[in-house]
Design a protein around this motif. Structure first.
Motif, mmCIF file in Angstrom:
data_model
loop_
_atom_site.group_PDB
_atom_site.id
_atom_site.type_symbol
_atom_site.label_atom_id
_atom_site.label_comp_id
_atom_site.label_asym_id
_atom_site.label_seq_id
_atom_site.Cartn_x
_atom_site.Cartn_y
_atom_site.Cartn_z
ATOM 1 N N ASP A 68 2.172 23.142 7.083
ATOM 2 C CA ASP A 68 0.938 23.680 6.515
ATOM 3 C C ASP A 68 0.484 22.950 5.262
ATOM 4 O O ASP A 68 -0.455 23.383 4.593
ATOM 5 N N ARG A 69 1.142 21.814 4.911
ATOM 6 C CA ARG A 69 0.767 21.058 3.718
ATOM 7 C C ARG A 69 0.355 19.642 4.081
ATOM 8 O O ARG A 69 1.045 18.961 4.852
ATOM 9 N N LEU A 70 -0.758 19.197 3.527
ATOM 10 C CA LEU A 70 -1.146 17.799 3.666
ATOM 11 C C LEU A 70 -0.193 16.931 2.857
ATOM 12 O O LEU A 70 0.074 17.211 1.687
ATOM 13 N N THR A 71 0.306 15.878 3.465
ATOM 14 C CA THR A 71 1.200 14.956 2.771
ATOM 15 C C THR A 71 0.736 13.524 3.002
ATOM 16 O O THR A 71 -0.209 13.260 3.756
ATOM 17 N N GLU A 72 1.443 12.603 2.357
ATOM 18 C CA GLU A 72 1.105 11.187 2.542
ATOM 19 C C GLU A 72 1.205 10.771 3.998
ATOM 20 O O GLU A 72 0.502 9.854 4.437
ATOM 21 N N ALA A 73 2.059 11.432 4.771
ATOM 22 C CA ALA A 73 2.194 11.092 6.189
ATOM 23 C C ALA A 73 0.867 11.251 6.919
ATOM 24 O O ALA A 73 0.510 10.447 7.793
ATOM 25 N N ASP A 74 0.113 12.291 6.574
ATOM 26 C CA ASP A 74 -1.187 12.517 7.205
ATOM 27 C C ASP A 74 -2.177 11.425 6.829
ATOM 28 O O ASP A 74 -2.907 10.915 7.688
ATOM 29 N N TRP A 75 -2.204 11.047 5.568
ATOM 30 C CA TRP A 75 -3.180 10.044 5.139
ATOM 31 C C TRP A 75 -2.816 8.654 5.633
ATOM 32 O O TRP A 75 -3.700 7.841 5.944
ATOM 33 N N ARG A 76 -1.538 8.362 5.745
ATOM 34 C CA ARG A 76 -1.125 7.082 6.326
ATOM 35 C C ARG A 76 -1.540 7.003 7.795
ATOM 36 O O ARG A 76 -1.918 5.934 8.296
ATOM 37 N N TYR A 88 4.315 4.176 11.453
ATOM 38 C CA TYR A 88 4.044 2.807 11.005
ATOM 39 C C TYR A 88 4.373 1.795 12.095
ATOM 40 O O TYR A 88 3.559 0.950 12.459
ATOM 41 N N GLU A 89 5.580 1.881 12.617
ATOM 42 C CA GLU A 89 6.056 0.857 13.538
ATOM 43 C C GLU A 89 5.260 0.831 14.841
ATOM 44 O O GLU A 89 4.899 -0.242 15.339
ATOM 45 N N THR A 90 4.990 1.987 15.404
ATOM 46 C CA THR A 90 4.385 2.025 16.735
ATOM 47 C C THR A 90 2.874 2.238 16.722
ATOM 48 O O THR A 90 2.213 1.926 17.712
ATOM 49 N N PHE A 91 2.331 2.746 15.603
ATOM 50 C CA PHE A 91 0.901 3.071 15.602
ATOM 51 C C PHE A 91 0.134 2.288 14.543
ATOM 52 O O PHE A 91 -0.707 1.456 14.883
ATOM 53 N N ASN A 92 0.414 2.516 13.241
ATOM 54 C CA ASN A 92 -0.307 1.767 12.199
ATOM 55 C C ASN A 92 -0.218 0.259 12.441
ATOM 56 O O ASN A 92 -1.229 -0.456 12.423
ATOM 57 N N ASN A 93 1.001 -0.217 12.618
ATOM 58 C CA ASN A 93 1.197 -1.637 12.898
ATOM 59 C C ASN A 93 1.147 -1.923 14.390
ATOM 60 O O ASN A 93 0.893 -3.052 14.806
ATOM 61 N N GLY A 94 1.347 -0.888 15.193
ATOM 62 C CA GLY A 94 1.337 -1.063 16.642
ATOM 63 C C GLY A 94 0.009 -1.540 17.189
ATOM 64 O O GLY A 94 -0.032 -2.330 18.139
ATOM 65 N N VAL A 95 -1.103 -1.074 16.599
ATOM 66 C CA VAL A 95 -2.410 -1.543 17.082
ATOM 67 C C VAL A 95 -2.557 -3.045 16.851
ATOM 68 O O VAL A 95 -3.130 -3.761 17.684
ATOM 69 N N SER A 97 0.807 -1.226 0.000
ATOM 70 C CA SER A 97 0.000 0.000 0.000
ATOM 71 C C SER A 97 0.836 1.270 0.000
ATOM 72 O O SER A 97 0.481 2.262 -0.646
ATOM 73 N N SER A 98 1.959 1.272 0.723
ATOM 74 C CA SER A 98 2.761 2.489 0.801
ATOM 75 C C SER A 98 3.330 2.872 -0.561
ATOM 76 O O SER A 98 3.583 4.056 -0.828
ATOM 77 N N GLU A 99 3.529 1.878 -1.432
ATOM 78 C CA GLU A 99 4.045 2.148 -2.767
ATOM 79 C C GLU A 99 2.917 2.440 -3.749
ATOM 80 O O GLU A 99 3.073 3.266 -4.660
ATOM 81 N N ILE A 100 1.771 1.807 -3.563
ATOM 82 C CA ILE A 100 0.619 2.095 -4.420
ATOM 83 C C ILE A 100 0.212 3.561 -4.295
ATOM 84 O O ILE A 100 -0.088 4.225 -5.293
ATOM 85 N N ILE A 101 0.216 4.100 -3.077
ATOM 86 C CA ILE A 101 -0.214 5.497 -2.940
ATOM 87 C C ILE A 101 0.788 6.447 -3.594
ATOM 88 O O ILE A 101 0.399 7.515 -4.089
ATOM 89 N N ARG A 102 2.040 6.076 -3.647
ATOM 90 C CA ARG A 102 3.016 6.926 -4.334
ATOM 91 C C ARG A 102 2.850 6.840 -5.848
ATOM 92 O O ARG A 102 3.059 7.830 -6.558
ATOM 93 N N MET A 103 2.470 5.685 -6.352
ATOM 94 C CA MET A 103 2.139 5.592 -7.778
ATOM 95 C C MET A 103 0.940 6.482 -8.097
ATOM 96 O O MET A 103 0.957 7.255 -9.058
ATOM 97 N N PHE A 104 -0.099 6.364 -7.291
ATOM 98 C CA PHE A 104 -1.297 7.165 -7.519
ATOM 99 C C PHE A 104 -0.999 8.653 -7.389
ATOM 100 O O PHE A 104 -1.636 9.485 -8.041
ATOM 101 N N ASN A 105 -0.046 8.992 -6.550
ATOM 102 C CA ASN A 105 0.282 10.394 -6.302
ATOM 103 C C ASN A 105 0.773 11.116 -7.555
ATOM 104 O O ASN A 105 0.528 12.309 -7.708
ATOM 105 N N SER A 106 1.473 10.402 -8.446
ATOM 106 C CA SER A 106 2.087 11.134 -9.557
ATOM 107 C C SER A 106 2.018 10.459 -10.917
ATOM 108 O O SER A 106 2.068 11.148 -11.943
#
Length: 324
Positions: free
Chosen positions: A233-241, A187-194, A149-158
């Protein structure tokens, strides 16, 4: 969640006895990239050029990893160019299925196959590994482009910008070096941490996951007290992840995965930030709480053996966020 071994399905859960009670996520196996001109990406083979109608996305509305891809498909105006099939919310002995007796489940819109594993086997009849979503499929070569998924969103990004005319950039070059450590910690402590907390089978493994998880939530809340978004002040992939875990937190992870020191709504900055992202045009359409709640509580028999679906708190993600 089962797996394929040399093309044969096995209904087999993760073996936490080998890892001291800890949940260890399997790495994605398909790592090709769609690029604007079909040249090779950072990994995998060349030959996957961005073309309207060529690619198809298989998702679960319950899965936060698949949800990332759905959000980027929406934000980048790709809905008319990349089709979607959504699996059933229940993931039982056959893994993800294409049954349609569930709100939002579409069936396999390309081939009418019964199981998500059949998509993997269509790409590789001898595939070995977990059958996960999202799956980005190439209808021309009839193979999986990527299940990372982390690579798919970068493909979709551009990759499709010249086709859509949408050049919004959530992976800006000037912020990439700063985004990476933020992504890594979250990713390590939160996305996968849960998951590491929820699927732990020893007290030690649970403790090792849950305390860093809340340390990270505290850290993010402090960060958002001074920044509108994770990188300023910019939304980035970090926010959506981050968002796809946040939006599930109080409805699933707090109770079901025992991540219950605090709720999302107890964090003033983090909770307002989550509402703001939820209210970005189009994003709410990608959130299916019926699937989310049903999937986790019904599918994880080792955690909820009687498959009782809780009533859950009433949470208003559409309430004003006050973050101008």
């Amino acid at each position: 969640m089962g797996l394929l071994v040399d093309g044969v399905w096995r209904d087999q859960w993760y073996d936490t006895k080998k890892s001291g009670g800890s949940f260890e996520r399997s790495a994605a196996k398909f790592r090709n990239w769609i690029t604007a001109d079909g040249s090779a990406g950072p990994s995998g083979d060349a030959g996957f050029a961005a073309e309207s109608g060529r690619y198809h996305l298989y998702v679960s509305y319950a899965c936060p990893w698949a949800h990332r891809a759905l959000i980027f498909r929406k934000l980048k105006g790709l809905e008319d160019h990349i089709g979607v099939s959504a699996v059933h919310s229940d993931m039982l002995g056959d893994g993800w299925t294409f049954q349609t007796d569930d709100h939002g489940a579409t069936g396999d819109r390309l081939y009418g196959l019964p199981f998500a594993r059949d998509i993997y086997l269509k790409a590789d009849p001898k595939f070995s590994g977990r059958v996960t979503v999202p799956i980005l499929w190439d209808t021309e070569r009839e193979t999986i482009v990527s299940n990372e998924s982390s690579e798919i969103i970068r493909m979709f990004n551009s990759a499709f910008d010249a086709i859509t005319g949408n050049d919004d950039d959530y992976w800006p070059a000037d912020l990439r070096a700063a985004i990476e450590p933020v992504n890594d910690r979250i990713y390590e402590t939160f996305n996968n941490g849960v998951y590491r907390a929820g699927f732990a089978t020893t007290q030690e493994a649970y403790d090792a996951a849950v305390h860093p998880l809340f340390d990270t939530m505290d850290w993010i809340d402090d960060r958002l007290s001074e920044k509108r978004y994770l990188m300023g002040d910019r939304l980035t992939e970090a926010d959506w992840r981050l968002f796809t875990t946040l939006v599930r937190f109080d409805k699933v992870y707090h109770l079901h995965f025992k991540c219950n020191r605090k709720r999302l709504i107890d964090y003033p900055h983090l909770w307002a930030y989550t509402r703001e992202l939820f209210q970005v045009p189009g994003v709410a359409e990608t959130v299916n709480f019926d699937h989310i709640v049903r999937h986790y509580h019904y599918s994880h028999e080792t955690i909820n053996p009687h498959r009782i679906i809780p009533i859950n708190p009433v949470i208003d993600f559409a309430a004003p966020h006050g973050r101008a």
